[in-house]
Design a protein around this motif. Structure first.
Motif, PDB file in Angstrom:
ATOM      1  N   LYS A 198       0.837  -1.196   0.000  1.00 13.64           N
ATOM      2  CA  LYS A 198       0.000   0.000   0.000  1.00 13.64           C
ATOM      3  C   LYS A 198       0.875   1.251   0.000  1.00 13.64           C
ATOM      4  O   LYS A 198       1.846   1.359   0.742  1.00 13.64           O
ATOM      5  CB  LYS A 198      -0.900  -0.005   1.233  1.00 13.64           C
ATOM      6  CG  LYS A 198      -1.968   1.065   1.247  1.00 13.64           C
ATOM      7  CD  LYS A 198      -2.784   0.978   2.517  1.00 13.64           C
ATOM      8  CE  LYS A 198      -3.525  -0.332   2.617  1.00 13.64           C
ATOM      9  NZ  LYS A 198      -4.328  -0.400   3.867  1.00 13.64           N
TER      10      LYS A 198
ATOM     11  N   GLN B 237      -2.514   5.888  -0.760  1.00 14.10           N
ATOM     12  CA  GLN B 237      -3.611   4.954  -0.513  1.00 14.10           C
ATOM     13  C   GLN B 237      -3.914   4.840   0.969  1.00 14.10           C
ATOM     14  O   GLN B 237      -5.076   4.810   1.388  1.00 14.10           O
ATOM     15  CB  GLN B 237      -3.255   3.577  -1.079  1.00 14.10           C
ATOM     16  CG  GLN B 237      -3.238   3.512  -2.593  1.00 14.10           C
ATOM     17  CD  GLN B 237      -2.669   2.193  -3.106  1.00 14.10           C
ATOM     18  OE1 GLN B 237      -1.774   1.602  -2.487  1.00 14.10           O
ATOM     19  NE2 GLN B 237      -3.183   1.723  -4.229  1.00 14.10           N
ATOM     20  N   SER B 238      -2.862   4.778   1.778  1.00 12.12           N
ATOM     21  CA  SER B 238      -3.045   4.677   3.224  1.00 12.12           C
ATOM     22  C   SER B 238      -3.725   5.930   3.783  1.00 12.12           C
ATOM     23  O   SER B 238      -4.627   5.839   4.618  1.00 12.12           O
ATOM     24  CB  SER B 238      -1.689   4.469   3.904  1.00 12.12           C
ATOM     25  OG  SER B 238      -1.840   4.392   5.299  1.00 12.12           O
TER      26      SER B 238
ATOM     27  N   GLU C 129     -11.942   6.142   6.927  1.00 10.18           N
ATOM     28  CA  GLU C 129     -12.277   5.506   8.207  1.00 10.18           C
ATOM     29  C   GLU C 129     -12.560   6.549   9.278  1.00 10.18           C
ATOM     30  O   GLU C 129     -13.457   6.363  10.110  1.00 10.18           O
ATOM     31  CB  GLU C 129     -11.129   4.597   8.642  1.00 10.18           C
ATOM     32  CG  GLU C 129     -10.977   3.347   7.794  1.00 10.18           C
ATOM     33  CD  GLU C 129      -9.803   2.492   8.216  1.00 10.18           C
ATOM     34  OE1 GLU C 129      -9.790   1.301   7.881  1.00 10.18           O
ATOM     35  OE2 GLU C 129      -8.876   3.032   8.874  1.00 10.18           O
TER      36      GLU C 129
ATOM     37  N   GLU D 280      -7.420   5.900   2.804  1.00 12.30           N
ATOM     38  CA  GLU D 280      -8.153   4.908   3.590  1.00 12.30           C
ATOM     39  C   GLU D 280      -8.371   5.402   5.020  1.00 12.30           C
ATOM     40  O   GLU D 280      -9.472   5.269   5.567  1.00 12.30           O
ATOM     41  CB  GLU D 280      -7.381   3.590   3.603  1.00 12.30           C
ATOM     42  CG  GLU D 280      -8.072   2.462   4.340  1.00 12.30           C
ATOM     43  CD  GLU D 280      -7.292   1.168   4.264  1.00 12.30           C
ATOM     44  OE1 GLU D 280      -6.839   0.688   5.318  1.00 12.30           O
ATOM     45  OE2 GLU D 280      -7.127   0.652   3.142  1.00 12.30           O
TER      46      GLU D 280
END
Length: 363
Positions: free
Chosen positions: A105, A109-110, A117, A113
């Protein structure tokens, strides 16, 4: 040159060589360390963390601090010397790189995400707090994301409300996957939706949406590991309409672990009196719409960070209790919680000073 001097010199040079080599030897590890902790009842960067309008609020005191963990970036390559130092440092933790960034990842992308969240945790915190107060909240299932080049691309859009799949009413996000996977890959599936724009207009005008659409797509085969199944390339989630406005103002934070502390902060502001009785309480934990508290990562870092800021009590997800109790900072009481109701009960005991029977981690 005396033999002893020569031996010491050789040993010193070898040590220097090893240290120099260690600086250039990359290792597949990343580092976690205590991050900032923020009082959900207070201000951050000059404005209140929790801002509620359209509903009476009450004065609060004390602390209900959410806690964070700092991690090295996805593209940072730790060297051997840094890894050894991290292993020896009490307040840091060195973990395999893939633990924080699985499947290669990227940093982008992290970050994306974590942002998603965090946003979802805020919504669930609001719902959990209001449900605890018996304030009605309207909820519905929506399209959260659409995968590029999937059957759903161009047909479904983020924010579309999913009313039914193949004529069967959808009540929970999990219902969508269950109904789609009843098909074999290559078969058609029919979604009944309220388009996102229609839903937004209805909310603004405070009316029930009056336009639905039937969208038919041909399923394709899942490409992840495990048993192959039919998919259309979306993820389903939940959206809500609240009877008044609750804004959470906290930038540069990601992930779902602040959910519990946000929910408690909202509850405190909407009820007379003080939840903490002026005590410094910190904590962590995910929360779902029903108020269930879930485990998080980096619990050891969060307890250290909380105690360093002055926390006396730490609300700990039940599934994290064992790990947290192994190396708890002196002066910090770890309290086991499984639901928002558990947390409120613990806060009542703390507020009253009757702490002998608190459900402590490690007992």
């Amino acid at each position: 040159m005396p033999r002893r001097t020569a031996t010491m010199l050789a040993s010193t040079l070898m040590l220097i060589a090893l240290l120099c080599a260690g600086v250039f030897i990359p290792v597949p590890y990343a580092e976690m360390s205590p991050g900032p902790t923020v009082n959900t009842l207070g201000d951050h960067d000059g404005e209140p963390v929790l801002q509620i309008t359209g509903k009476k609020t009450y004065a609060t005191n004390g602390h209900l601090n959410m806690t964070t963990v700092r991690v090295t970036s996805a593209d940072y390559r730790m060297n051997l010397v840094e890894a050894v130092y991290g292993w020896l440092a009490h307040d840091n933790k060195v973990v395999p790189h893939e633990t924080l960034y699985p499947d290669g990842k990227t940093e982008e992308q992290s970050t994306q995400e974590n942002a998603e969240e965090f946003s979802q945790s805020q919504e669930s915190a609001k719902v959990a707090a209001l449900k605890q107060l018996d304030v009605p909240v309207k909820s519905w299932v929506i399209v959260s994301t659409v995968v590029r080049d999937s059957p759903a691309q161009g047909k479904l859009h983020a924010g579309d409300v999913i009313k039914a799949v193949d004529g069967t009413t959808v009540k929970e996000p999990a219902d969508v996957a269950k109904l789609v996977t009843k098909h074999k890959p290559g078969q058609d599936v029919r979604f009944t939706i309220v388009p996102a724009k229609e839903q937004a207009a209805a909310e603004k005008e405070k009316r029930t949406p009056n336009r639905t659409q039937d969208i038919t797509m041909t399923t394709t085969t899942s490409d992840d590991t495990g048993e192959k199944r039919a998919i259309v390339g979306i993820s389903a989630g939940t959206d809500h309409t609240f009877p008044f406005t609750i804004d959470i103002k906290l930038a540069d934070v990601g992930g779902p672990s602040a959910g519990l502390m946000f929910a408690l902060g909202i509850y405190d502001k909407l009820t007379p009196g003080s939840l903490t009785g002026g005590r410094f309480v910190a904590g962590t934990g995910t929360i779902d719409d029903a108020g269930k508290v879930g485990p998080i990562g980096g619990i050891e870092m969060k307890t250290v960070g909380a105690r360093a800021k002055g926390a006396q009590y730490f609300l700990t997800p039940a599934d994290n209790c064992a790990a947290a109790a192994k190396d708890s900072p002196d002066g910090l009481t770890l309290i086991k919680v499984g639901t928002i109701k558990d947390a409120l009960g613990a806060l009542e005991d703390i507020r009253s000073g009757d702490t002998a029977d608190l459900p402590k981690c490690g007992k």
